[in-house]
Scaffold this motif. Structure first.
Motif, PDB file in Angstrom:
ATOM      1  N   ALA A  14       0.787  -1.231   0.000  1.00 51.76           N
ATOM      2  CA  ALA A  14       0.000   0.000   0.000  1.00 51.76           C
ATOM      3  C   ALA A  14       0.816   1.277   0.000  1.00 51.76           C
ATOM      4  CB  ALA A  14      -0.937   0.001   1.223  1.00 51.76           C
ATOM      5  N   TRP A  15       2.164   1.186   0.065  1.00 47.42           N
ATOM      6  CA  TRP A  15       2.963   2.410  -0.013  1.00 47.42           C
ATOM      7  C   TRP A  15       4.298   2.095  -0.680  1.00 47.42           C
ATOM      8  CZ3 TRP A  15       7.377   3.907   3.023  1.00 47.42           C
ATOM      9  CH2 TRP A  15       7.765   2.984   4.001  1.00 47.42           C
ATOM     10  N   SER A  16       5.081   3.134  -0.923  1.00 45.59           N
ATOM     11  CA  SER A  16       6.185   3.052  -1.872  1.00 45.59           C
ATOM     12  C   SER A  16       7.219   1.976  -1.578  1.00 45.59           C
ATOM     13  CB  SER A  16       6.899   4.411  -1.954  1.00 45.59           C
ATOM     14  OG  SER A  16       6.109   5.352  -2.618  1.00 45.59           O
ATOM     15  N   THR A  17       7.779   1.965  -0.371  1.00 40.98           N
ATOM     16  CA  THR A  17       8.913   1.082  -0.107  1.00 40.98           C
ATOM     17  C   THR A  17       8.589  -0.395  -0.316  1.00 40.98           C
ATOM     18  OG1 THR A  17      10.030   2.656   1.337  1.00 40.98           O
ATOM     19  CG2 THR A  17      10.534   0.328   1.679  1.00 40.98           C
ATOM     20  N   PRO A  18       7.592  -0.964   0.359  1.00 42.89           N
ATOM     21  CA  PRO A  18       7.315  -2.382   0.132  1.00 42.89           C
ATOM     22  C   PRO A  18       6.809  -2.666  -1.273  1.00 42.89           C
ATOM     23  CG  PRO A  18       5.620  -1.403   1.521  1.00 42.89           C
ATOM     24  CD  PRO A  18       6.699  -0.391   1.396  1.00 42.89           C
ATOM     25  N   SER A  19       6.068  -1.717  -1.866  1.00 42.23           N
ATOM     26  CA  SER A  19       5.538  -1.945  -3.212  1.00 42.23           C
ATOM     27  C   SER A  19       6.652  -2.019  -4.243  1.00 42.23           C
ATOM     28  CB  SER A  19       4.551  -0.837  -3.587  1.00 42.23           C
ATOM     29  OG  SER A  19       3.391  -0.920  -2.802  1.00 42.23           O
ATOM     30  N   HIS A  77      -2.194   7.080   2.048  1.00 39.63           N
ATOM     31  CA  HIS A  77      -1.905   5.658   1.792  1.00 39.63           C
ATOM     32  C   HIS A  77      -1.242   5.049   3.025  1.00 39.63           C
ATOM     33  CE1 HIS A  77       1.123   8.244  -0.276  1.00 39.63           C
ATOM     34  NE2 HIS A  77       2.018   7.453   0.250  1.00 39.63           N
ATOM     35  N   THR A  78      -2.066   4.836   4.013  1.00 37.12           N
ATOM     36  CA  THR A  78      -1.565   4.278   5.262  1.00 37.12           C
ATOM     37  C   THR A  78      -2.559   3.315   5.875  1.00 37.12           C
ATOM     38  OG1 THR A  78      -0.595   4.880   7.404  1.00 37.12           O
ATOM     39  CG2 THR A  78      -2.519   6.118   6.718  1.00 37.12           C
ATOM     40  N   SER A  79      -2.049   2.277   6.487  1.00 39.54           N
ATOM     41  CA  SER A  79      -2.802   1.447   7.431  1.00 39.54           C
ATOM     42  C   SER A  79      -4.070   0.830   6.862  1.00 39.54           C
ATOM     43  CB  SER A  79      -3.157   2.281   8.677  1.00 39.54           C
ATOM     44  OG  SER A  79      -2.002   2.865   9.215  1.00 39.54           O
ATOM     45  N   ILE A 103       2.632   0.855   9.523  1.00 38.59           N
ATOM     46  CA  ILE A 103       1.970   2.120   9.212  1.00 38.59           C
ATOM     47  C   ILE A 103       2.522   2.828   7.982  1.00 38.59           C
ATOM     48  CG2 ILE A 103       3.419   3.600  10.671  1.00 38.59           C
ATOM     49  CD1 ILE A 103       0.744   4.845  11.657  1.00 38.59           C
ATOM     50  N   GLY A 104       3.826   2.826   7.797  1.00 39.05           N
ATOM     51  CA  GLY A 104       4.408   3.396   6.587  1.00 39.05           C
ATOM     52  C   GLY A 104       4.652   4.886   6.644  1.00 39.05           C
ATOM     53  N   VAL A 105       3.660   5.683   6.952  1.00 35.06           N
ATOM     54  CA  VAL A 105       3.800   7.132   6.932  1.00 35.06           C
ATOM     55  C   VAL A 105       3.832   7.690   8.346  1.00 35.06           C
ATOM     56  CG1 VAL A 105       2.620   7.276   4.726  1.00 35.06           C
ATOM     57  CG2 VAL A 105       1.326   7.618   6.810  1.00 35.06           C
ATOM     58  N   GLY A 106       4.209   8.976   8.466  1.00 37.67           N
ATOM     59  CA  GLY A 106       4.354   9.594   9.779  1.00 37.67           C
ATOM     60  C   GLY A 106       3.068  10.205  10.284  1.00 37.67           C
ATOM     61  N   GLY A 107       3.175  10.812  11.453  1.00 32.12           N
ATOM     62  CA  GLY A 107       2.062  11.575  12.000  1.00 32.12           C
ATOM     63  C   GLY A 107       0.990  10.773  12.677  1.00 32.12           C
ATOM     64  N   ALA A 108       1.240   9.494  12.948  1.00 28.83           N
ATOM     65  CA  ALA A 108       0.220   8.656  13.564  1.00 28.83           C
ATOM     66  C   ALA A 108      -0.074   9.119  14.988  1.00 28.83           C
ATOM     67  CB  ALA A 108       0.675   7.203  13.572  1.00 28.83           C
ATOM     68  N   PRO A 109      -1.241   8.771  15.508  1.00 30.64           N
ATOM     69  CA  PRO A 109      -1.592   9.184  16.871  1.00 30.64           C
ATOM     70  C   PRO A 109      -0.556   8.728  17.898  1.00 30.64           C
ATOM     71  CG  PRO A 109      -3.492   8.247  15.736  1.00 30.64           C
ATOM     72  CD  PRO A 109      -2.311   8.001  14.863  1.00 30.64           C
ATOM     73  N   TRP A 148      -3.195   1.523  14.237  1.00 34.43           N
ATOM     74  CA  TRP A 148      -2.827   2.011  12.915  1.00 34.43           C
ATOM     75  C   TRP A 148      -1.526   1.394  12.410  1.00 34.43           C
ATOM     76  CZ3 TRP A 148      -6.267   4.239   9.964  1.00 34.43           C
ATOM     77  CH2 TRP A 148      -7.356   4.883  10.563  1.00 34.43           C
ATOM     78  N   ASP A 149      -0.718   0.867  13.309  1.00 36.71           N
ATOM     79  CA  ASP A 149       0.548   0.246  12.924  1.00 36.71           C
ATOM     80  C   ASP A 149       0.420  -1.268  12.759  1.00 36.71           C
ATOM     81  OD1 ASP A 149       3.335   0.442  12.324  1.00 36.71           O
ATOM     82  OD2 ASP A 149       3.778  -0.381  14.307  1.00 36.71           O
TER      83      ASP A 149
END
Length: 470
Positions: free
Chosen positions: A41-46, A307-309, A369-375, A384-385
């Motif tokens: 669902a996001w760049s690195t693993p994809s 594109h997260t979680s 989670i992939g991206v930042g800013g999570a709770p 979310w992770d």
């Protein structure tokens, strides 16, 4: 006779928006894989899955390890193309030398939107590395640029950087695009200098957030003020609290600008493809896809933004079109195609073949989670992770996570990027587990315990912040 193959990754472009806003590329294409799905669902693993044909838990490059440098060429589809020179140009910082993505290529160009001529000096980095502010730093940059191996390109980088900074602060369109022009230029330059046959990878980031009005965008496609950017709202405010009335205007602007960005890419990339074909002597096949899509907080996206979680159809259903392939495929192929088979497809096309890459059932996976800013709340963050897996089976998709949740979704092959909850807390079919080597909660715990992060310089750190990854 072998073919040249070009893989164009339109970062963060979902299938339904591509179909609406990219008519030129569709016109150039002679084959469409209508049911293509990303492997994550996001760049690195994809990107790692596209290269290796393996799921994230198998190749090990994901949220908890974003480093490609340990990947050997023999572990990728490039190992099946020994006669091809491997070239790459990318505006995605995660698909760059910073994270070792260039390791498997013969020649690779990292593209930064603020650095229009990669061979020249980077003004932003130059400024960061020096104390003081004001005109003195620009004068110092000018002197250094004149002494550089590429003085004209260095001076142009400085002038364009400053002009773009001024435009960004004014109620005017952003002067420069997010790298599409540079990636296209670098790709053509590489092909001109390379021996054939070649494989060329390009990543175009212009549809990735933050979105904003750019000088080259079609103003008829959106109603956003020139000063508006998607920094105007907090993704996590939507993701944790759902879409509220005060979000609607910003979401409208974002969705419209996202479409305008894809329209811009359609024009730029179509011209790029035509230029590549002019520059090559051999037959050249172009594969156009996206590493993943984007949640735009529609009901079918479960009101998730970014594109997260999640493993929604908005994230996984991506375009996949072939321009000038060898004969063998139908113009519209409607069976499932996974990015896990992208390497088989590319190596086959290079050998003048049209391999069978279709399947009745396919998987996808997200490790974290992939991206930042999570709770910050521990329980919220844990949710979310979580790790997610899914499998497709006809018009049904099963999704389950490392916390014990499971959902069955209904799909409609005539409605791209759409899904609807059919049942929750369902039993996952036994055959679904055969796609995965390690039980989901076990792997998530193992990945978290062995987590490692690659050190990056302040310039890269700021770019990752701009993209929402910090």
């Amino acid at each position: 006779m072998t073919r040249n193959v070009v893989l164009i990754c339109l970062d963060t472009v979902r299938k339904d928006y591509f179909d609406e806003y990219a008519p030129r590329l569709q016109e150039l294409a002679s084959v469409s894989f209508e049911q293509c799905r990303a492997a994550s669902a996001w760049s690195t693993p994809s990107h790692a899955s596209m290269l290796t044909g393996r799921l994230p838990h198998q190749h090990g490059i994901h949220t908890h390890n974003r480093d490609f440098s340990g990947l050997a060429r023999s572990e990728t589809f490039l190992g099946d193309m020994p006669d091809h020179v491997a070239l790459g140009a990318s505006a995605n910082v995660y698909a760059s030398s910073t994270f070792g993505f260039d390791t498997v290529f013969d020649r690779y160009s990292d593209v930064a939107p603020h650095r229009r001529f990669p061979e020249g000096m980077d003004m932003e980095k130059f400024i960061q590395d020096r104390e003081g502010d004001g005109i003195g730093r620009f004068v110092e940059f000018g002197r250094a640029a004149l002494g550089h191996d590429h003085p004209l390109e260095s001076l142009a980088n400085g002038a364009l950087f400053k002009a773009n900074d001024l435009f960004r602060r004014a109620p005017l369109p952003k002067l420069l695009d997010d790298g599409a022009s540079i990636v296209a230029r670098e790709g053509v330059s590489m092909v001109q200098d390379a021996d054939e046959p070649f494989f060329l990878f390009t990543n175009f980031m212009d549809a990735h957030g933050p979105v904003h009005h750019v000088l080259g965008y079609d103003r008829d496609l959106h109603s956003a003020p020139n000063t508006w950017t998607s920094f105007e709202f907090d993704d996590w405010d939507i993701n944790t609290g759902g879409v509220q009335d005060h979000h609607e205007q910003d979401l409208q602007y974002h969705r419209e600008l996202y479409g305008a960005a894809i329209d811009y890419l359609d024009r730029k990339v179509a011209s790029f493809v035509e230029r590549l074909q002019e520059e090559t002597d051999r037959e050249t096949t172009v594969v156009i896809t996206a590493d993943h899509g984007e949640n735009l907080a529609f009901p079918a996206d479960e009101e998730i933004f970014g594109h997260t979680s999640s493993l929604t159809e908005g994230l996984l259903h991506v375009p996949c079109y072939l321009i000038n392939p060898p004969a063998g495929y139908e113009s519209v192929e409607r069976e499932y195609v996974s990015h896990l088979e992208l390497g088989t497809l590319i190596a086959g096309l290079a050998a003048e073949e049209t391999p069978d890459v279709f399947a009745e059932r396919i998987p996808a996976e997200l490790v974290g989670i992939g991206v930042g800013g999570a709770p910050n709340d521990p329980e919220e963050h844990r949710y979310w992770d979580r790790m997610l897996r899914c499998v497709y089976d006809g018009e049904t998709k099963y999704v389950w996570d490392s916390l014990g949740g499971s959902t069955e979704y209904a799909l409609d092959p005539e409605r791209p990027c759409w899904q609807e909850t059919a049942a929750e807390d369902v039993e996952i079919p036994s055959w679904a587990g055969e796609f995965f080597d390690v039980e989901i909660s076990e792997y998530k715990e193992r990945a978290r315990e062995s987590e490692s992060h690659r050190e990056v310089d302040p310039d890269v750190e700021r770019r990752l912040e701009e993209l929402g990854y910090r």
